[in-house]
Design an enzyme around this catalytic site. Structure first.
Site, PDB file in Angstrom:
ATOM      1  N   ARG A  43       0.874  -1.185   0.000  1.00  0.00           N
ATOM      2  CA  ARG A  43       0.000   0.000   0.000  1.00  0.00           C
ATOM      3  C   ARG A  43       0.900   1.220   0.000  1.00  0.00           C
ATOM      4  O   ARG A  43       1.639   1.464   0.950  1.00  0.00           O
ATOM      5  CB  ARG A  43      -0.897  -0.006   1.231  1.00  0.00           C
ATOM      6  N   SER A 112     -12.598  -3.407   0.616  1.00  0.00           N
ATOM      7  CA  SER A 112     -12.815  -2.812   1.941  1.00  0.00           C
ATOM      8  C   SER A 112     -14.304  -2.618   2.173  1.00  0.00           C
ATOM      9  O   SER A 112     -15.024  -2.207   1.268  1.00  0.00           O
ATOM     10  CB  SER A 112     -12.163  -1.429   2.028  1.00  0.00           C
ATOM     11  N   LYS A 141      -4.489   5.782   9.417  1.00  0.00           N
ATOM     12  CA  LYS A 141      -5.480   6.205   8.430  1.00  0.00           C
ATOM     13  C   LYS A 141      -6.386   7.209   9.119  1.00  0.00           C
ATOM     14  O   LYS A 141      -7.286   6.844   9.863  1.00  0.00           O
ATOM     15  CB  LYS A 141      -6.281   5.002   7.931  1.00  0.00           C
TER      16      LYS A 141
HETATM   17  N1  3NM Z   1      -7.335   0.711   6.030  1.00  0.00           N
HETATM   18  P1  3NM Z   1      -2.932   0.293  11.738  1.00  0.00           P
HETATM   19  S1  3NM Z   1      -7.603   1.284   8.489  1.00  0.00           S
HETATM   20  C1  3NM Z   1      -4.903   0.807   5.652  1.00  0.00           C
HETATM   21  O1  3NM Z   1     -10.452   1.038   7.643  1.00  0.00           O
HETATM   22  C2  3NM Z   1      -6.081   0.920   6.518  1.00  0.00           C
HETATM   23  O2  3NM Z   1     -10.037   0.347   5.638  1.00  0.00           O
HETATM   24  C3  3NM Z   1      -8.246   0.897   6.959  1.00  0.00           C
HETATM   25  O3  3NM Z   1      -3.318   0.718  10.263  1.00  0.00           O
HETATM   26  C4  3NM Z   1      -9.698   0.757   6.738  1.00  0.00           C
HETATM   27  O4  3NM Z   1      -2.866  -1.174  11.770  1.00  0.00           O
HETATM   28  C5  3NM Z   1      -6.037   1.248   7.876  1.00  0.00           C
HETATM   29  O5  3NM Z   1      -1.577   0.915  11.923  1.00  0.00           O
HETATM   30  C6  3NM Z   1      -4.824   1.519   8.678  1.00  0.00           C
HETATM   31  O6  3NM Z   1      -3.959   0.897  12.650  1.00  0.00           O
HETATM   32  C7  3NM Z   1      -4.530   0.442   9.676  1.00  0.00           C
HETATM   33 MG    MG Z   2      -8.093   1.645   0.965  1.00  0.00          MG
END
Ligand code: 3NM
Ligand code: MG
Length: 511
Positions: A43, A112, A141
């Protein structure tokens, strides 16, 4: 690689300076894969297409060697150029149908989903897995549209299951070592549907040792999966494998003694329930008498409805007498958590000898298990457990005590330490009359006394007899409330027993 992918620990990379810093992305991924990451997503929202393809190819070398799939976020064109296993598309990215056209039927395409509608649309559209999120607010995010929490994830899982989709799922957003166990447990639906894994960015990407962070997470994920599978890899609702009509027959043939040490309020109804199912009730609270009664081949019910020092001493003596005679003991820890006296009494009873069956509501069973359990699961004592947690709890307590544990409620959970059986029968009028909870203990005692082959079958069948009789009574036109319910309930208990003796098992159709 086919489409059977292990989504247990899914690493999503991040090349931003805040997360990657000065480290080498390929090295971090290599370490993470060595630590057990089972799926990798590249990503990167900023690199040029040429750079992305170059990084993707280097990553693919690493993941291919480990037999782990590599997916590219959003950039379906890059996935095609890298010739990796597939892509992941968000709700604002390339749409699923378009991605499928470009990558073909064999590619893995994940989508997603943050709502039930998005999830169902992705299933309908032929997604290979769902990334459900955002679970918890995360710095990684910052523009999340929704924070679902475990309950939001669970609702999405339940909806997918209800619509008949068996698509794999992971959740994402703020998952780390300290919340992964609880997240996986709390997202299990009442019917046993669970996440296939978790997707993480920062907990692995910023870890000083990505391999270590990965293997620590994977250990927890595997353990929860093992427990959940054990808890739910067993007969489902109404499963007939633990129902033995012979239990009902045997009780009225053998007329086993049900020796009740119980409180005054329930003595009458408990004795009438015993008679209605064909057992022989004896109400005796005097401990010294227990050794003679134990020799009569019945079972003992210890009901903690009224706690006194003298009563407790009598209970201890009786448990010892029944244990010595090799006869079963049923323990009903009424109000177990309510007072310090009762909590202490639970400890006294538990250590007084072997208890073949422990029957209580959620709070009582949690108290009997002990406070460790509550802390271990990170659930505060006032909150209620979800279905999976109830299943673990009865199973863990039964395994620890080497007995049968029954947790009553709208759905009852019964376990022998290995299997968990859920029962959905019963009627709310049972809760409107005194003594019906306690009398269930009486019915169970007669069943385990009469049916030594399988305590689990004895308990499950006795509960079905009891709860189905309540349903049938409540449905009778002459029953208008608690007062008319009691005699009708006794009648139905009796009628089921007579029907079963005559070979008519129609009542079990309700199980
Ligand atoms: N997508 P971490 S949350 C890449 O909700 C991503 O679709 C998300 O990162 C979604 O594990 C997210 O550091 C980031 O919290 C997740
Ligand atoms: Mg995405």
């Amino acid at each position: 690689m086919g489409k059977t992918i292990d989504y247990s620990l899914y690493l999503v990379t991040d090349s931003t300076p805040e997360i990657l810093g000065s480290r080498d992305l390929v090295q971090v991924v290599e370490d993470a894969v060595a630590g057990g990451v089972t799926c990798v997503q590249l990503r990167d929202k900023t690199s040029t297409t040429d750079d992305l393809i170059a990084i993707g190819k280097r990553l693919h070398e690493v993941t291919k060697r480990a037999g782990v799939p590599l997916l590219i976020n959003d950039r379906v064109d890059v996935a095609a150029a890298v010739q990796c296993e597939g892509a992941h598309v968000g709700q604002d990215d390339t749409d699923l149908a378009e991605a499928r056209k470009i990558l073909g039927p064999d590619a893995i395409i994940g989508v997603s989903a943050g709502t039930v509608e998005e999830a169902l649309r992705a299933c309908e559209g032929g997604a290979d897995y769902l990334g459900i999120g955002t679970v918890y607010a995360t710095q990684t995010k910052k523009n999340s549209k929704v924070i679902l929490g475990p309950s939001g994830v669970r609702e999405i899982l339940a909806a997918i299951a209800e619509h008949g989709y068996s698509i794999p799922t992971v959740c994402i957003g703020g998952i780390n070592q300290s919340n992964v166990q609880l997240t996986l447990e709390q997202t299990v639906t009442p019917s046993g549907r669970r996440l296939d894994g978790v997707a993480v960015v920062s907990v692995i990407m910023v870890a000083p040792e990505p391999a270590r962070a990965s293997s620590d997470l994977l250990t927890v994920i595997r353990e929860v999966a093992r427990k959940t599978t054990a808890a739910f890899g067993t007969p489902k609702i109404g499963a007939t494998s633990y129902v033995a009509p012979d239990v009902v027959k045997r009780v009225c043939e053998l007329k086993p003694i049900s020796h009740n040490m119980t409180n005054l309020v329930v003595q009458n109804i408990a004795a009438n329930v015993a008679l209605a199912i064909g057992a022989s009730p004896i109400m005796s609270s005097y401990g010294e008498e227990a050794s003679d009664l134990a020799k009569l081949g019945g079972a003992l019910v210890i009901n903690m409805g009224t706690v006194t020092p003298e009563g407790l001493a009598n209970h201890q003596k009786a448990i010892k007498a029944y244990n010595e005679a090799g006869r079963p003991v049923v323990y009903d820890p009424v109000g177990a958590g309510a007072t310090a006296i009762r909590r202490a009494a639970v400890k006294t009873i538990i250590s007084a000898g072997t208890l073949d069956v422990i029957k209580g509501n959620e709070g009582e069973i949690r108290t009997v298990f002990g406070s460790d359990q509550t802390q271990q699961r990170g659930v505060d004592s006032s909150s209620t457990l979800n279905g999976a947690q109830k299943a673990y709890l009865v199973r863990d307590l039964a395994a620890r005590e080497g007995n049968i544990v029954v947790m009553t409620g709208e759905t009852d959970y019964v376990s022998d330490g290995t299997s968990v059986v859920r029962i959905h029968n019963g009627h709310k009028l049972l809760g409107e009359v005194t003594g019906t909870g306690c009398s269930l203990g009486t019915a169970i005692s007669a069943a385990v006394a009469a049916y030594p082959e399988s305590r689990l079958s004895a308990v499950v069948t006795a509960m079905l007899h009891y709860e189905i009789a309540a349903e049938m009574a409540a449905e009778r036109p002459d029953v208008q409330g608690p007062g008319t319910f009691v005699p009708a309930f006794l009648d139905e208990l009796y009628k089921i027993r007579e029907a079963t003796a005559g070979g008519d098992l129609a009542w079990l159709g309700r199980a």
